[in-house]
Design an enzyme around this catalytic site. Structure first.
Site, PDB file in Angstrom:
ATOM      1  N   ASP A  48       0.834  -1.199   0.000  1.00 40.96           N
ATOM      2  CA  ASP A  48       0.000   0.000   0.000  1.00 40.96           C
ATOM      3  C   ASP A  48       0.873   1.254   0.000  1.00 40.96           C
ATOM      4  O   ASP A  48       2.058   1.213   0.353  1.00 40.96           O
ATOM      5  CB  ASP A  48      -0.887   0.025   1.249  1.00 40.96           C
ATOM      6  CG  ASP A  48      -2.039  -0.961   1.182  1.00 40.96           C
ATOM      7  OD1 ASP A  48      -2.303  -1.494   0.096  1.00 40.96           O
ATOM      8  OD2 ASP A  48      -2.675  -1.192   2.240  1.00 40.96           O
ATOM      9  N   LYS A  70      -3.223   3.837  -3.077  1.00 39.58           N
ATOM     10  CA  LYS A  70      -4.559   4.383  -3.310  1.00 39.58           C
ATOM     11  C   LYS A  70      -4.676   5.686  -2.548  1.00 39.58           C
ATOM     12  O   LYS A  70      -4.358   5.769  -1.362  1.00 39.58           O
ATOM     13  CB  LYS A  70      -5.652   3.422  -2.823  1.00 39.58           C
ATOM     14  CG  LYS A  70      -5.793   2.142  -3.616  1.00 39.58           C
ATOM     15  CD  LYS A  70      -7.015   1.369  -3.112  1.00 39.58           C
ATOM     16  CE  LYS A  70      -7.272   0.122  -3.938  1.00 39.58           C
ATOM     17  NZ  LYS A  70      -6.310  -0.943  -3.630  1.00 39.58           N
ATOM     18  N   MET A 182     -11.060   7.049   7.527  1.00 41.83           N
ATOM     19  CA  MET A 182     -11.161   7.733   6.230  1.00 41.83           C
ATOM     20  C   MET A 182     -12.279   8.774   6.219  1.00 41.83           C
ATOM     21  O   MET A 182     -13.004   8.914   5.250  1.00 41.83           O
ATOM     22  CB  MET A 182     -11.392   6.701   5.108  1.00 41.83           C
ATOM     23  CG  MET A 182     -10.286   5.659   5.011  1.00 41.83           C
ATOM     24  SD  MET A 182     -10.689   4.235   3.962  1.00 41.83           S
ATOM     25  CE  MET A 182     -11.859   3.354   5.017  1.00 41.83           C
TER      26      MET A 182
END
Length: 267
Positions: A48, A70, A182
């Site tokens: 990641d 991402k 998030m």
């Protein structure tokens, strides 16, 4: 039937293996021993974007590594291509380490990757990691449960599309802790949603930014002021929002007091 079973077993044996490894929230000392061993032994590491540089430096220099970072509305590879990559590398007989921030099965899409690997006959193993919620709360000395404040914890994703259609009633309030992953970019909308679904505007809330890293910040305010605080302090991901009485514990900086004094609520 026995012949078919043997064929399947031989098929799996010729493949490599995919390990979905939780790297924790950033501090390399929070890696499990198993995670460290697999990182050191991998034929290839697919990682990641939020994996800390300190952890990436633990990968041997001659081990190929692929970033599948991402960011909000910007993915280096779609998820199905990441799944295909893991399968393709395992098909070549490689030991593939898919290195994921936090824990692979807590908002890490580990379930999707594991399902696709298994559907293609690829052996897959999950190596849990310290989740962002646990690591960040520990650094802030903020208990997610406390006998005097909360006996239940809920984890939700704050970046989901259709936020207004979700029912968050009862997730935040007396005796409960709500941890929002998030959620920084949608902080204002999250405040509106929680209050519309019954949460008190005066609920304590904490922002835990860059948990377990040198740039860690912990701030507390009231739910009604959360969106304003995110803007004023230029809070950036990765960051968690912790809603509930436990936000009053630990050593988070009290930004509500600062805000109240500035606008004249407190002399």
């Amino acid at each position: 039937m026995e012949k078919a079973t043997n064929t399947i077993n031989r098929h799996i044996a010729t493949n490599g293996k995919v390990y979905l490894v939780g790297a924790g929230p950033g501090d390399p000392e929070l890696l499990t021993l198993k995670a460290l061993r697999l990182i050191e032994q991998a034929d290839i590491v697919v990682h990641d974007g939020l994996i800390s540089q300190e952890i990436l430096e633990l990968i041997p220099a001659d081990t190929p590594r692929i970033s599948v970072a991402k960011k909000r509305s910007q993915h280096s590879r779609p998820q199905d291509q990441i799944n295909d990559l893991l399968i393709a590398e395992a098909r070549q007989g490689h030991m593939v380490v898919r290195l994921k921030g936090g824990d692979p099965f807590v908002f890490g899409r580990g379930g999707e990757e594991a399902d696709d690997c298994r559907a293609d006959g690829i052996d897959v193993e999950i190596v849990p990691g310290i989740s962002a919620a646990l690591g960040c709360a520990a650094q802030a000395k903020m208990p997610l449960t406390h006998r005097d404040a909360a006996s239940a914890v809920t984890f939700v994703a704050g970046q989901c599309k259709g936020l207004s259609d979700q029912n968050w009633s009862g997730l935040a309030g007396t005796g409960r802790t709500l941890v929002i992953y998030m959620g920084v970019a949608n902080a204002g909308a999250i405040v509106e949603k929680l209050i519309a679904d019954g949460a008190s505007p005066d609920l304590p809330v904490a922002i835990l930014e860059n948990g377990t890293r040198d740039s860690f910040r912990a701030m507390r305010t009231l739910l009604t002021d959360l969106g304003d605080l995110v803007v004023r302090e230029n809070v950036q991901s990765p960051a968690l929002l912790v809603v509930g009485e436990v936000a009053n514990y630990g050593d988070a900086e009290n930004k509500f007091l600062e805000f109240a004094q500035r606008v004249g609520v407190i002399a």
